[in-house]
Design a protein around this motif. Sequence first.
Motif, PDB file in Angstrom:
ATOM      1  N   GLY A   1       0.821  -1.200   0.000  1.00  0.00           N
ATOM      2  CA  GLY A   1       0.000   0.000   0.000  1.00  0.00           C
ATOM      3  C   GLY A   1       0.852   1.246   0.000  1.00  0.00           C
ATOM      4  O   GLY A   1       2.028   1.227  -0.343  1.00  0.00           O
ATOM      5  N   THR A   2       0.259   2.350   0.394  1.00  0.00           N
ATOM      6  CA  THR A   2       0.981   3.618   0.429  1.00  0.00           C
ATOM      7  C   THR A   2       1.586   3.843   1.802  1.00  0.00           C
ATOM      8  O   THR A   2       1.150   3.273   2.794  1.00  0.00           O
ATOM      9  CB  THR A   2       0.033   4.791   0.105  1.00  0.00           C
ATOM     10  OG1 THR A   2      -1.021   4.814   1.065  1.00  0.00           O
ATOM     11  CG2 THR A   2      -0.559   4.646  -1.280  1.00  0.00           C
ATOM     12  N   VAL A   3       2.604   4.713   1.830  1.00  0.00           N
ATOM     13  CA  VAL A   3       3.244   5.103   3.077  1.00  0.00           C
ATOM     14  C   VAL A   3       3.011   6.595   3.260  1.00  0.00           C
ATOM     15  O   VAL A   3       3.328   7.388   2.364  1.00  0.00           O
ATOM     16  CB  VAL A   3       4.756   4.803   3.059  1.00  0.00           C
ATOM     17  CG1 VAL A   3       5.409   5.280   4.354  1.00  0.00           C
ATOM     18  CG2 VAL A   3       5.011   3.317   2.840  1.00  0.00           C
ATOM     19  N   THR A   4       2.452   6.976   4.390  1.00  0.00           N
ATOM     20  CA  THR A   4       2.197   8.389   4.664  1.00  0.00           C
ATOM     21  C   THR A   4       2.723   8.748   6.039  1.00  0.00           C
ATOM     22  O   THR A   4       2.913   7.879   6.888  1.00  0.00           O
ATOM     23  CB  THR A   4       0.689   8.719   4.612  1.00  0.00           C
ATOM     24  OG1 THR A   4       0.014   7.944   5.597  1.00  0.00           O
ATOM     25  CG2 THR A   4       0.096   8.406   3.253  1.00  0.00           C
ATOM     26  N   ASP A   5       2.975  10.017   6.239  1.00  0.00           N
ATOM     27  CA  ASP A   5       3.307  10.503   7.564  1.00  0.00           C
ATOM     28  C   ASP A   5       2.463  11.738   7.833  1.00  0.00           C
ATOM     29  O   ASP A   5       1.524  12.030   7.089  1.00  0.00           O
ATOM     30  CB  ASP A   5       4.809  10.762   7.709  1.00  0.00           C
ATOM     31  CG  ASP A   5       5.311  11.915   6.837  1.00  0.00           C
ATOM     32  OD1 ASP A   5       4.481  12.609   6.213  1.00  0.00           O
ATOM     33  OD2 ASP A   5       6.538  12.120   6.793  1.00  0.00           O
TER      34      ASP A   5
ATOM     35  N   LEU B   1       4.165   9.651   1.202  1.00  0.00           N
ATOM     36  CA  LEU B   1       5.581   9.398   0.922  1.00  0.00           C
ATOM     37  C   LEU B   1       5.757   8.488  -0.278  1.00  0.00           C
ATOM     38  O   LEU B   1       6.792   8.522  -0.949  1.00  0.00           O
ATOM     39  CB  LEU B   1       6.265   8.764   2.137  1.00  0.00           C
ATOM     40  CG  LEU B   1       6.386   9.637   3.386  1.00  0.00           C
ATOM     41  CD1 LEU B   1       6.931   8.818   4.538  1.00  0.00           C
ATOM     42  CD2 LEU B   1       7.292  10.822   3.111  1.00  0.00           C
ATOM     43  N   THR B   2       4.747   7.680  -0.555  1.00  0.00           N
ATOM     44  CA  THR B   2       4.856   6.714  -1.647  1.00  0.00           C
ATOM     45  C   THR B   2       4.953   7.412  -2.999  1.00  0.00           C
ATOM     46  O   THR B   2       5.774   7.053  -3.846  1.00  0.00           O
ATOM     47  CB  THR B   2       3.645   5.766  -1.631  1.00  0.00           C
ATOM     48  OG1 THR B   2       3.568   5.138  -0.359  1.00  0.00           O
ATOM     49  CG2 THR B   2       3.771   4.701  -2.719  1.00  0.00           C
ATOM     50  N   ASN B   3       4.122   8.408  -3.214  1.00  0.00           N
ATOM     51  CA  ASN B   3       4.073   9.085  -4.516  1.00  0.00           C
ATOM     52  C   ASN B   3       4.851  10.397  -4.539  1.00  0.00           C
ATOM     53  O   ASN B   3       4.775  11.139  -5.511  1.00  0.00           O
ATOM     54  CB  ASN B   3       2.599   9.349  -4.903  1.00  0.00           C
ATOM     55  CG  ASN B   3       1.837   8.034  -5.038  1.00  0.00           C
ATOM     56  OD1 ASN B   3       2.265   7.144  -5.751  1.00  0.00           O
ATOM     57  ND2 ASN B   3       0.727   7.926  -4.318  1.00  0.00           N
ATOM     58  N   PHE B   4       5.580  10.675  -3.486  1.00  0.00           N
ATOM     59  CA  PHE B   4       6.367  11.919  -3.454  1.00  0.00           C
ATOM     60  C   PHE B   4       7.632  11.759  -4.306  1.00  0.00           C
ATOM     61  O   PHE B   4       8.319  10.755  -4.234  1.00  0.00           O
ATOM     62  CB  PHE B   4       6.739  12.264  -2.011  1.00  0.00           C
ATOM     63  CG  PHE B   4       7.675  13.428  -1.902  1.00  0.00           C
ATOM     64  CD1 PHE B   4       7.193  14.719  -2.024  1.00  0.00           C
ATOM     65  CD2 PHE B   4       9.037  13.234  -1.702  1.00  0.00           C
ATOM     66  CE1 PHE B   4       8.056  15.804  -1.941  1.00  0.00           C
ATOM     67  CE2 PHE B   4       9.903  14.316  -1.618  1.00  0.00           C
ATOM     68  CZ  PHE B   4       9.406  15.605  -1.736  1.00  0.00           C
ATOM     69  N   SER B   5       7.909  12.734  -5.074  1.00  0.00           N
ATOM     70  CA  SER B   5       9.144  12.709  -5.859  1.00  0.00           C
ATOM     71  C   SER B   5       9.632  14.149  -6.067  1.00  0.00           C
ATOM     72  O   SER B   5       8.871  15.092  -5.993  1.00  0.00           O
ATOM     73  CB  SER B   5       8.922  12.031  -7.215  1.00  0.00           C
ATOM     74  OG  SER B   5       8.020  12.781  -8.005  1.00  0.00           O
ATOM     75  N   THR B   6      10.928  14.269  -6.306  1.00  0.00           N
ATOM     76  CA  THR B   6      11.512  15.560  -6.624  1.00  0.00           C
ATOM     77  C   THR B   6      12.577  15.374  -7.672  1.00  0.00           C
ATOM     78  O   THR B   6      13.286  14.350  -7.681  1.00  0.00           O
ATOM     79  CB  THR B   6      12.088  16.219  -5.354  1.00  0.00           C
ATOM     80  OG1 THR B   6      12.700  17.447  -5.718  1.00  0.00           O
ATOM     81  CG2 THR B   6      13.110  15.325  -4.685  1.00  0.00           C
ATOM     82  N   THR B   7      12.663  16.314  -8.555  1.00  0.00           N
ATOM     83  CA  THR B   7      13.667  16.206  -9.622  1.00  0.00           C
ATOM     84  C   THR B   7      14.953  16.939  -9.280  1.00  0.00           C
ATOM     85  O   THR B   7      15.987  16.710  -9.911  1.00  0.00           O
ATOM     86  CB  THR B   7      13.102  16.788 -10.943  1.00  0.00           C
ATOM     87  OG1 THR B   7      12.729  18.135 -10.721  1.00  0.00           O
ATOM     88  CG2 THR B   7      11.915  15.955 -11.415  1.00  0.00           C
TER      89      THR B   7
END
Length: 194
Positions: free
Chosen positions: A173-177, A182-188
């Motif tokens: 599943g997803t991980v959240t805080d 947090l699962t779908n968080f990304s940065t370039t």
Amino acid sequence: MSAEILRRINNLVQIGTVTESKSADGLALARVNVLGRVTDFLPVMQSANSFKSHAAPIRAGEQVVVLSPYGDGDSGVIIGSLFNKGCKEPSDYSDTTEVLEYEDGTRIFYDTKDKVLTVDAANAITVKCKSATLYADTVDISATTSHIGNVSIDGSLDVSGDVSSGGNVVTAGTVTDSRGDLTNFSTTDGASRA
């Protein structure tokens, strides 16, 4: 009535005090002082059959009942101990509560009025079995616990403290805080979350 018959009648049921026991040798045998006369070693009645055996040690000083079916005081059987001034009924015993109390303070009692079974152990409890199943509406554990082996939980897990792991954490599943997903968080650009 002859003196011999009267003697045998008087010997049928007697109360005496244990003077010696072979419990330390693993034998349910004891000698009893009855009116100043010490018997031979007599068997102590226990729960003993092919279905179940249960043996409790008998000790010197205990007050007991001796049954001699043929009126011979040296061929009887000790059928039970009696509460007396030196051995009182355990506390919490009542007409609705059965109490099993050991010398080290361990107590097991069941109250039919409140329908509560209580085990109060003076030290550790060990249960060894092939498998175990516990059915209860709720289970409350107040202890520091350790577990060896895998754990499978069919339901939600709510932890109010910290969680640490010495290995990987895998989830389908997803991980959240507290700040979001947090699962779908990304940065370039390698920037951290605000």
